[in-house]
Design a protein around this motif. Sequence first.
Motif, PDB file in Angstrom:
ATOM      1  N   GLU A  22      37.271  35.932  14.712  1.00 42.82           N
ATOM      2  CA  GLU A  22      37.160  36.548  16.032  1.00 42.82           C
ATOM      3  C   GLU A  22      36.976  35.471  17.107  1.00 42.82           C
ATOM      4  N   TYR A  23      37.403  35.792  18.335  1.00 43.06           N
ATOM      5  CA  TYR A  23      37.187  34.890  19.471  1.00 43.06           C
ATOM      6  C   TYR A  23      35.987  35.363  20.292  1.00 43.06           C
ATOM      7  N   GLY A  24      36.114  36.539  20.883  1.00 38.52           N
ATOM      8  CA  GLY A  24      35.001  37.152  21.579  1.00 38.52           C
ATOM      9  C   GLY A  24      34.757  38.526  20.992  1.00 38.52           C
ATOM     10  N   ILE A  25      33.495  38.924  20.900  1.00 32.14           N
ATOM     11  CA  ILE A  25      33.190  40.188  20.241  1.00 32.14           C
ATOM     12  C   ILE A  25      31.889  40.764  20.806  1.00 32.14           C
ATOM     13  N   PRO A  59      39.810  45.596  26.625  1.00 36.31           N
ATOM     14  CA  PRO A  59      40.755  46.673  26.358  1.00 36.31           C
ATOM     15  C   PRO A  59      40.515  47.205  24.942  1.00 36.31           C
ATOM     16  N   VAL A  60      40.458  48.534  24.797  1.00 44.96           N
ATOM     17  CA  VAL A  60      40.128  49.114  23.488  1.00 44.96           C
ATOM     18  C   VAL A  60      41.226  50.022  22.936  1.00 44.96           C
ATOM     19  N   PHE A  61      42.367  50.085  23.625  1.00 46.94           N
ATOM     20  CA  PHE A  61      43.536  50.784  23.112  1.00 46.94           C
ATOM     21  C   PHE A  61      43.192  52.217  22.691  1.00 46.94           C
ATOM     22  N   SER A 201      38.683  40.246  37.001  1.00 51.84           N
ATOM     23  CA  SER A 201      38.283  38.937  36.468  1.00 51.84           C
ATOM     24  C   SER A 201      37.298  39.068  35.312  1.00 51.84           C
ATOM     25  N   ASN A 202      36.725  40.261  35.118  1.00 45.60           N
ATOM     26  CA  ASN A 202      35.796  40.480  34.001  1.00 45.60           C
ATOM     27  C   ASN A 202      36.504  40.866  32.708  1.00 45.60           C
ATOM     28  N   VAL A 203      37.810  41.144  32.777  1.00 47.92           N
ATOM     29  CA  VAL A 203      38.533  41.605  31.599  1.00 47.92           C
ATOM     30  C   VAL A 203      38.804  40.439  30.660  1.00 47.92           C
ATOM     31  N   ALA A 204      38.413  40.594  29.399  1.00 49.11           N
ATOM     32  CA  ALA A 204      38.655  39.564  28.396  1.00 49.11           C
ATOM     33  C   ALA A 204      40.160  39.384  28.187  1.00 49.11           C
ATOM     34  N   THR A 205      40.571  38.149  27.986  1.00 54.65           N
ATOM     35  CA  THR A 205      41.963  37.864  27.666  1.00 54.65           C
ATOM     36  C   THR A 205      42.230  38.250  26.219  1.00 54.65           C
ATOM     37  N   LEU A 206      43.309  38.982  26.004  1.00 57.20           N
ATOM     38  CA  LEU A 206      43.692  39.384  24.651  1.00 57.20           C
ATOM     39  C   LEU A 206      44.598  38.330  24.024  1.00 57.20           C
ATOM     40  N   CYS A 349      34.040  45.951  20.123  1.00 62.35           N
ATOM     41  CA  CYS A 349      35.147  45.500  20.961  1.00 62.35           C
ATOM     42  C   CYS A 349      35.400  44.020  20.698  1.00 62.35           C
ATOM     43  N   HIS A 350      36.654  43.605  20.785  1.00 61.47           N
ATOM     44  CA  HIS A 350      36.975  42.187  20.585  1.00 61.47           C
ATOM     45  C   HIS A 350      38.293  41.872  21.283  1.00 61.47           C
TER      46      HIS A 350
END
Length: 384
Positions: A22-25, A59-61, A201-206, A349-350
């Motif tokens: 994982e990168y961010g979680i 984003p959680v799809f 700007s708070n949205v994590a990059t996927l 979320c990740h």
Amino acid sequence: MSPFKNDPRIVAALQESIKLGEYGIAVSAYHKGELIVDCFDGLANTETKKPVDSNTLFPVFSVTKGVTALAIHVQADRGLLEYNAPIAKYWPEFGKNGKEATTVEQALSHRAGIPQMPDGVTPELMHDWAWMIKHIADFTPIFPPGTANAYHILVWGWILGEVVVRTDPTRRPFDVFVKEEILEPLRIKDFHLGVPSEKLSNVATLYGGNSFDMVDDYNISPTAVFPGSTVHNIPIVQQTVDPGAGAITTAPAVARIFALIANEGELDGVRLLSKDRVAGLSRLREGAHDPDKILTVPVWFGAAGYWLGGEEGKSDPIVGDHRDIIYSPGAGGSLAFADLRDSVAVAICHNNMDTVAIYPERTYTPIMKAIREIVAEREKATKL
């Protein structure tokens, strides 16, 4: 690290998940209506080294579908819709080209026979609710409604979202309905169906997630709007009201919504569903054992718009091993579930969508082990 609800076992589990890829979680969990876990780790952007923090939005799809289904059930609980009624009763323009008798429940349970997206869809057109609704109303079913399990990967959200809009006495846009009828009563601020510009700007990059093991002979998930990092890192997509795969949120926000369900429809004095309504959320759909025409993985799905636990070889083992579990998995591994028997709700979320195929067993296993240990200790303490 989050300074709140960060049990050392959870902290270690998140660190282990990062070692596993994982990168961010971020993870949040409730037990019997109480927040027991709220922790995060890793990077929201691997290039800039921006860390995940309490403001990071993921984003959680298709986790989104669980909230959209809740909106449908809120309307049913208020007597504003019936599951077995034709969609056309509420949305007359929908009732043509073989869809006249298609019911709300058939759409909820992915048996409406229209899993396709409109021809020529682009991120810009997907952003246009009126364009999407007009084209969906004109669809001709690929499969006769009510005869086949065919996972409606993307289009599901607009079908059910429009049903909510049409059954709302004040005809609010879907995102406004969710905000005013679900989020505000539960005091949730960080669940977005369309991220405000000031929070982009708070949205994590996927990362990754740009291939999906499915049959796409029918324009089910076209490349232009495919639920992977390439499309969902685009700002216009992040700002689209997409009730099937577009929520961008935090783990605590999602977990709180599912905690309401896990707690028999009531949380902190706010009741959105009756106990009887919640008890029916794990009901099997028609044709439950039939293979899915779209997804190549086993699909154990209920009548109420949720995947179901407790079916060996079909249910995601990470959520638990009994039937009274409903869950919503998202592309790339985002996950939320409500354990109706044990009153447990979890959201994970990740941003590395390549750590899973469908089931996030490998990287999430340490996290779920730690959560279950904490829940078991709480249960034991209440019996002493």
